[in-house]
Design a protein around this motif. Structure first.
Motif, PDB file in Angstrom:
ATOM      1  N   ASN A  96      46.950  35.209  43.165  1.00  0.00           N
ATOM      2  CA  ASN A  96      46.359  33.885  43.386  1.00  0.00           C
ATOM      3  C   ASN A  96      45.492  33.533  42.170  1.00  0.00           C
ATOM      4  O   ASN A  96      44.387  34.059  42.006  1.00  0.00           O
ATOM      5  N   PHE A  97      46.009  32.640  41.323  1.00  0.00           N
ATOM      6  CA  PHE A  97      45.312  32.318  40.071  1.00  0.00           C
ATOM      7  C   PHE A  97      44.076  31.455  40.300  1.00  0.00           C
ATOM      8  O   PHE A  97      43.178  31.454  39.475  1.00  0.00           O
ATOM      9  N   LYS A  98      44.052  30.750  41.466  1.00  0.00           N
ATOM     10  CA  LYS A  98      42.857  29.949  41.748  1.00  0.00           C
ATOM     11  C   LYS A  98      41.691  30.874  42.078  1.00  0.00           C
ATOM     12  O   LYS A  98      40.572  30.680  41.637  1.00  0.00           O
ATOM     13  N   LYS A  99      41.956  31.906  42.865  1.00  0.00           N
ATOM     14  CA  LYS A  99      40.883  32.829  43.297  1.00  0.00           C
ATOM     15  C   LYS A  99      40.844  34.093  42.443  1.00  0.00           C
ATOM     16  O   LYS A  99      40.038  34.989  42.698  1.00  0.00           O
ATOM     17  N   GLU A 100      41.738  34.189  41.463  1.00  0.00           N
ATOM     18  CA  GLU A 100      41.875  35.391  40.628  1.00  0.00           C
ATOM     19  C   GLU A 100      41.955  36.644  41.490  1.00  0.00           C
ATOM     20  O   GLU A 100      41.228  37.617  41.328  1.00  0.00           O
TER      21      GLU A 100
END
Ligand SMILES: CC(=O)CC(=O)SCCNC(=O)CCNC(=O)[C@H](O)C(C)(C)COP(=O)(O)OP(=O)(O)OC[C@H]1O[C@@H](n2cnc3c(N)ncnc32)[C@H](O)[C@@H]1OP(=O)(O)O
Ligand SMILES: NC(=O)C1=CN([C@@H]2O[C@H](COP(=O)(O)OP(=O)(O)OC[C@H]3O[C@@H](n4cnc5c(N)ncnc54)[C@H](O)[C@@H]3O)[C@@H](O)[C@H]2O)C=CC1
Length: 255
Positions: A96-100
């Motif tokens: 999840n690149f938004k939440k790393e």
């Protein structure tokens, strides 16, 4: 049609498993429902009344599965057919690149443990009991039916764990059929498309509608009874073995 036949259905308290239990009973069989202690297995058995028993199990536990097989023998004296329906679905991107945040490894492991290892656990223990049956005129002692998914072949975004677990079930179907061929035990896997069950209903209705719209024909979700009908055909047809059958209205899922 199945008078005297004894079946054991994992995940038998819900959805595809429950429909299978009902079909086997309708055809004169006797059935052991195996499902989690938290499932409605006990109520299901009560509703279906005769020739049915519920054993609470987790398919990943050797002790639980052995206990279910012992109950099957104590209650019905034999085992002819196993239908593996127990399963869980997960939907998470690999990262999840938004939440790393990477995919939670425990969640990946649990999906594999239930869907793949749980199915194998039931097969390996049940095979010994089915192998005790006297062969029929064709040399057959019994049938093992597994449930994969079309996600084994065309998994969507978020389905890495689920697809891997189901592809494992597809992959072990032929070698297990070969392993058990000498004993006259057939092994067949069904890869369902989209069926209206509590598992499917966990998806938001708009997601269900958009998935449904991608099924060429019939353009709808499958009825669990249609899955049960294929289980019945597999039991009846002695030439079906070592194969995975898609049951999906020719659906090929999009990304
Ligand atoms: C039970 C069975 O055995 C049968 C089945 O497999 S039924 C199919 C089940 N399918 C699933 O469960 C899908 C699982 N995936 C998901 O729920 C979500 O993709 C997810 C929760 C993992 C990720 O959601 P997200 O990170 O919020 O992504 P989101 O912002 O919604 O979408 C990103 C992109 O992916 C697309 N997308 C996401 N999910 C999609 C889906 N299910 N189908 C098609 N496209 C999808 C979106 O349209 C979007 O495209 P654009 O970038 O072009 O706009
Ligand atoms: N509904 C669908 O569209 C599709 C379903 N499938 C597969 O079909 C099978 C049945 O699914 P559904 O009936 O839709 O789901 P469901 O959620 O209605 O039923 C699954 C049952 O498995 C049981 N279960 C889960 N983990 C277990 C465990 N560790 N031990 C014992 N029982 C356990 C649950 O308690 C539940 O009763 C699953 O393997 C699923 O992955 C595959 C493709 C499509």
């Amino acid at each position: 049609m199945f008078k005297g036949l004894v079946g054991l259905v994992t995940g038998g308290a819900s959805g595809l498993g429950r429909a299978t239990v009902e079909q086997l009973l309708k055809q004169g069989g006797r059935v052991v429902i195996c499902d989690l202690p938290s499932s409605p297995g006990q109520e299901t058995a009560k509703q279906l009344k005769e020739n049915v028993a519920f054993v609470p199990i987790d398919v990943t536990s050797e002790k639980d599965v052995k206990n279910a097989l012992q109950t099957t023998v104590d209650k019905f004296g034999r085992l002819d057919v196993v239908v593996n329906c127990a399963g869980v679905a997960t939907a998470t991107r690999v990262y999840n690149f938004k939440k790393e945040q990477p995919f939670d490894l425990k969640s990946f492991q649990r999906t594999i443990e239930v869907n793949l290892i749980g199915t194998f656990n039931v097969i390996r223990l049940a095979a010994g009991l089915i192998g005790k049956n006297a062969p029929d005129a064709d040399g057959q002692r019994g049938v093992i039916i597994n449930t994969a998914s079309v996600a084994a072949f065309d998994g969507q975004i978020g389905q890495a764990a689920y697809s891997a677990s189901k592809a494992g079930v597809v992959g072990m179907t032929l070698p297990i059929a070969r392993d058990l061929a000498k004993q006259g035990i057939r092994v067949v896997t069904i890869a369902p498309g989209l069926f209206r069950t509590p598992m499917m209903e966990m998806l938001p209705e708009p997601a269900i509608k958009s998935l449904e719209a991608t099924v060429p024909f019939p353009p709808r979700l499958g009825h669990p009874s249609e899955f049960a009908l294929l289980v019945q055909s597999i039991i009846q047809n002695p030439m079906l073995n070592g194969e995975t059958i898609r049951l999906d209205g020719s659906l090929r899922m999009q990304p």
